[in-house]
Scaffold this active site. Structure first.
Site, PDB file in Angstrom:
ATOM      1  NE  ARG A   2       0.635  -3.912  -9.839  1.00 37.57           N
ATOM      2  CZ  ARG A   2      -0.016  -4.801 -10.573  1.00 37.57           C
ATOM      3  NH1 ARG A   2      -0.370  -5.964 -10.078  1.00 37.57           N
ATOM      4  NH2 ARG A   2      -0.316  -4.523 -11.810  1.00 37.57           N
ATOM      5  NE  ARG A   6      -2.891 -11.935  -8.718  1.00 37.52           N
ATOM      6  CZ  ARG A   6      -3.588 -11.322  -9.671  1.00 37.52           C
ATOM      7  NH1 ARG A   6      -4.807 -11.705  -9.930  1.00 37.52           N
ATOM      8  NH2 ARG A   6      -3.051 -10.345 -10.370  1.00 37.52           N
ATOM      9  NE  ARG A  15      -6.077 -11.332  -3.245  1.00 41.96           N
ATOM     10  CZ  ARG A  15      -7.337 -11.541  -3.584  1.00 41.96           C
ATOM     11  NH1 ARG A  15      -8.220 -11.884  -2.683  1.00 41.96           N
ATOM     12  NH2 ARG A  15      -7.710 -11.389  -4.834  1.00 41.96           N
ATOM     13  CG  ASP A  51      -4.521  -1.117  -5.852  1.00 39.16           C
ATOM     14  OD1 ASP A  51      -3.815  -2.005  -6.341  1.00 39.16           O
ATOM     15  OD2 ASP A  51      -5.189  -0.324  -6.559  1.00 39.16           O
ATOM     16  CE1 TYR A 128      -7.134   0.638 -13.705  1.00 38.14           C
ATOM     17  CE2 TYR A 128      -5.421   2.136 -13.007  1.00 38.14           C
ATOM     18  CZ  TYR A 128      -5.809   0.912 -13.505  1.00 38.14           C
ATOM     19  OH  TYR A 128      -4.874  -0.033 -13.816  1.00 38.14           O
TER      20      TYR A 128
HETATM   21  O1  CP3 Z   1       4.662  -4.953  -4.252  1.00 40.45           O
HETATM   22  C1  CP3 Z   1       3.823  -4.514  -3.480  1.00 40.45           C
HETATM   23  O2  CP3 Z   1       3.716  -4.974  -2.337  1.00 40.45           O
HETATM   24  C2  CP3 Z   1       3.042  -3.345  -3.936  1.00 40.45           C
HETATM   25  C3  CP3 Z   1       1.619  -3.334  -3.830  1.00 40.45           C
HETATM   26  C4  CP3 Z   1       0.850  -2.681  -4.948  1.00 40.45           C
HETATM   27  C5  CP3 Z   1      -0.432  -3.128  -5.359  1.00 40.45           C
HETATM   28  N1  CP3 Z   1      -0.900  -2.265  -6.295  1.00 40.45           N
HETATM   29  C6  CP3 Z   1      -1.156  -4.291  -4.810  1.00 40.45           C
HETATM   30  C7  CP3 Z   1      -1.986  -5.080  -5.758  1.00 40.45           C
HETATM   31  C8  CP3 Z   1       1.170  -1.546  -5.700  1.00 40.45           C
HETATM   32  C9  CP3 Z   1       2.443  -0.704  -5.698  1.00 40.45           C
HETATM   33  C10 CP3 Z   1       0.047  -1.313  -6.557  1.00 40.45           C
HETATM   34  C11 CP3 Z   1      -0.034  -0.154  -7.482  1.00 40.45           C
HETATM   35  C12 CP3 Z   1      -0.987  -0.232  -8.571  1.00 40.45           C
HETATM   36  N2  CP3 Z   1      -2.283  -0.660  -8.530  1.00 40.45           N
HETATM   37  C13 CP3 Z   1      -0.730   0.271  -9.861  1.00 40.45           C
HETATM   38  C14 CP3 Z   1       0.557   0.955 -10.304  1.00 40.45           C
HETATM   39  C15 CP3 Z   1       1.611  -0.045 -10.579  1.00 40.45           C
HETATM   40  C16 CP3 Z   1       1.456  -0.742 -11.892  1.00 40.45           C
HETATM   41  O3  CP3 Z   1       1.365  -1.970 -11.877  1.00 40.45           O
HETATM   42  O4  CP3 Z   1       1.439  -0.075 -12.931  1.00 40.45           O
HETATM   43  C17 CP3 Z   1      -1.882   0.052 -10.620  1.00 40.45           C
HETATM   44  C18 CP3 Z   1      -2.057   0.399 -12.090  1.00 40.45           C
HETATM   45  C19 CP3 Z   1      -2.875  -0.510  -9.774  1.00 40.45           C
HETATM   46  C20 CP3 Z   1      -4.271  -0.882 -10.097  1.00 40.45           C
HETATM   47  C21 CP3 Z   1      -4.489  -2.330  -9.984  1.00 40.45           C
HETATM   48  N3  CP3 Z   1      -4.536  -3.045  -8.798  1.00 40.45           N
HETATM   49  C22 CP3 Z   1      -4.690  -3.265 -11.039  1.00 40.45           C
HETATM   50  C23 CP3 Z   1      -4.672  -2.910 -12.513  1.00 40.45           C
HETATM   51  C24 CP3 Z   1      -4.877  -4.529 -10.456  1.00 40.45           C
HETATM   52  C25 CP3 Z   1      -5.223  -5.830 -11.142  1.00 40.45           C
HETATM   53  C26 CP3 Z   1      -3.974  -6.459 -11.612  1.00 40.45           C
HETATM   54  C27 CP3 Z   1      -4.052  -7.955 -11.641  1.00 40.45           C
HETATM   55  O5  CP3 Z   1      -2.973  -8.505 -11.886  1.00 40.45           O
HETATM   56  O6  CP3 Z   1      -5.095  -8.537 -11.407  1.00 40.45           O
HETATM   57  C28 CP3 Z   1      -4.731  -4.381  -9.071  1.00 40.45           C
HETATM   58  C29 CP3 Z   1      -4.796  -5.463  -8.076  1.00 40.45           C
HETATM   59  C30 CP3 Z   1      -3.610  -5.605  -7.208  1.00 40.45           C
HETATM   60  N4  CP3 Z   1      -3.053  -4.596  -6.483  1.00 40.45           N
HETATM   61  C31 CP3 Z   1      -2.894  -6.802  -6.965  1.00 40.45           C
HETATM   62  C32 CP3 Z   1      -1.875  -6.484  -6.043  1.00 40.45           C
HETATM   63  C33 CP3 Z   1      -0.856  -7.393  -5.437  1.00 40.45           C
HETATM   64  C34 CP3 Z   1      -3.246  -8.165  -7.595  1.00 40.45           C
HETATM   65  C35 CP3 Z   1      -3.343  -9.239  -6.579  1.00 40.45           C
HETATM   66  C36 CP3 Z   1      -4.665  -9.637  -6.026  1.00 40.45           C
HETATM   67  O7  CP3 Z   1      -5.720  -9.556  -6.664  1.00 40.45           O
HETATM   68  O8  CP3 Z   1      -4.599 -10.126  -4.879  1.00 40.45           O
END
Ligand code: CP3
Length: 321
Positions: A2, A6, A15, A51, A128
């Site tokens: 990722r 943010r 956002r 996501d 999940y």
């Molecule tokens: O870099 C990129 O542009 C990639 C985009 C990307 C997102 N999610 C966007 C996102 C990717 C590759 C993912 C994969 C993802 N999503 C995983 C596997 C990668 C890892 O980190 O292990 C997982 C476990 C998820 C599930 C997920 N989505 C979680 C646990 C969360 C909350 C995390 C947090 O920090 O709040 C998300 C939200 C999420 N997906 C964000 C982003 C950028 C957080 C930003 C937001 O809320 O705007």
């Protein structure tokens, strides 16, 4: 990994106006965010902004993202009957917007850097769906896995089919590599990984192999199961910072590539400490071909963007790319 998110002001600005799911579902917005780190950090590859949870909704498992708490599944799967009720879907229809984003990103990148597509692996997606959100011990997931192995295997079979369909569709839409995220599979020991996960994840990689697109298999806390992860498949195996890179690579085997493994929290340290740790990762890679320098997990929101830029620049300089 990722790499958008943010910690970048341009992402936070977007956002303010749109939810995470809105961005994921709108090709114009998802394309803009995919390209943000390419412009700002000058990374060597773009990763599709989407996501891992998006497929769940189309399997009859609705969810949302709750500010400050992360993902929340409306009705977590807790019984054999819940697992059996999960639906199949056609990713080209249900997730056509993701495929449109891929085509749009590729037009805008015009070959500047490759684009990586991705999906979640069976254990992480199942966790999940079953836990309902974040978990420390995966108790509900493991209770179903140990308690109802036949239902577990049937569920993972379905997940592997759907993930395979989805990744094939992403490759057809034009991604240059795919990453399979099994972020939480480090919760399993080697015998359990072998019994409950390996056959399903292997089926996904076997299906992708004839397509000739490089594959990355990623997990966190997987030091003790790297050999099993390698067996399940992936041209590149991800390693986190808990295992030194050379040790991880020895366990994986030098005939495979490795991705990793700077601790993302190190990006919060003073710059000299960050660059020393970066040097250590590069030294342990020893200049062998097949090392993709990366963080061991996602960037934290409080990370100074200049630190990420400095690391990318430093790695380019040290490796003459
Ligand atoms: O870099 C990129 O542009 C990639 C985009 C990307 C997102 N999610 C966007 C996102 C990717 C590759 C993912 C994969 C993802 N999503 C995983 C596997 C990668 C890892 O980190 O292990 C997982 C476990 C998820 C599930 C997920 N989505 C979680 C646990 C969360 C909350 C995390 C947090 O920090 O709040 C998300 C939200 C999420 N997906 C964000 C982003 C950028 C957080 C930003 C937001 O809320 O705007």
């Amino acid at each position: 990994m990722r790499q958008a998110g943010r910690y970048m002001s341009e992402y936070r600005e977007l956002r303010q106006k749109h939810s995470l799911l809105e961005i994921c579902r709108t090709p114009d917005l998802a394309t803009t965010v995919t390209l943000q780190p390419v412009r700002r950090i000058e990374v060597d590859a773009a990763i599709l902004f989407s996501d891992l949870l998006l497929p769940l909704e189309h399997m009859g498992i609705p969810f949302d993202f709750v500010a400050g708490e992360g993902p929340a599944i409306e009705k977590p799967l807790r019984t054999e009957a819940d697992l059996a009720a999960v639906r199949r879907f056609e990713p080209r229809e249900a997730l056509g917007h993701v495929l449109d984003t891929i085509r749009q990103v590729q037009r805008e990148l015009a070959g500047r850097v490759p684009l990586i597509g991705f999906a979640g692996a069976p254990f992480t997606l199942a966790s999940y769906a079953i836990e309902g959100g974040h978990s420390n011990n995966f108790a509900h997931t493991k209770a179903l896995m140990y308690g109802h192995p036949a239902a577990w295997h049937a569920f993972c079979d379905l997940l592997a089919d759907l993930i395979g369909d989805y990744l094939v569709a992403q490759i057809e839409a034009g991604v240059n590599a795919v990453q399979v995220f099994d972020s939480w599979v480090g919760a399993l020991n080697a015998p359990d990984y072998r019994e409950f996960i390996l056959p399903h994840t292997r089926r996904i990689f076997e299906r992708l192999e004839p397509l000739g697109v490089p594959t990355i298999h990623f997990g966190v806390g997987t030091g003790s199961i790297l050999g099993e992860i390698r067996e399940a498949g992936g041209d590149v195996i991800g390693a986190d910072w808990r295992t030194p890179l050379d040790e991880a690579w020895t366990r994986i085997g030098f005939d495979r590539a490795i991705q990793g493994n700077l601790d993302p929290t190190l990006l919060l340290a003073p710059l000299d400490r960050i660059l020393t740790a970066t040097d250590e990762v590069l030294e342990r890679a020893g200049g062998r071909p097949g090392h993709i320098f990366n963080l061991g997990h996602g960037i934290l929101p409080m990370t100074p963007v200049e630190h990420v830029q400095a690391v990318a620049q430093y790695v380019h300089q040290q490796t003459h790319i």
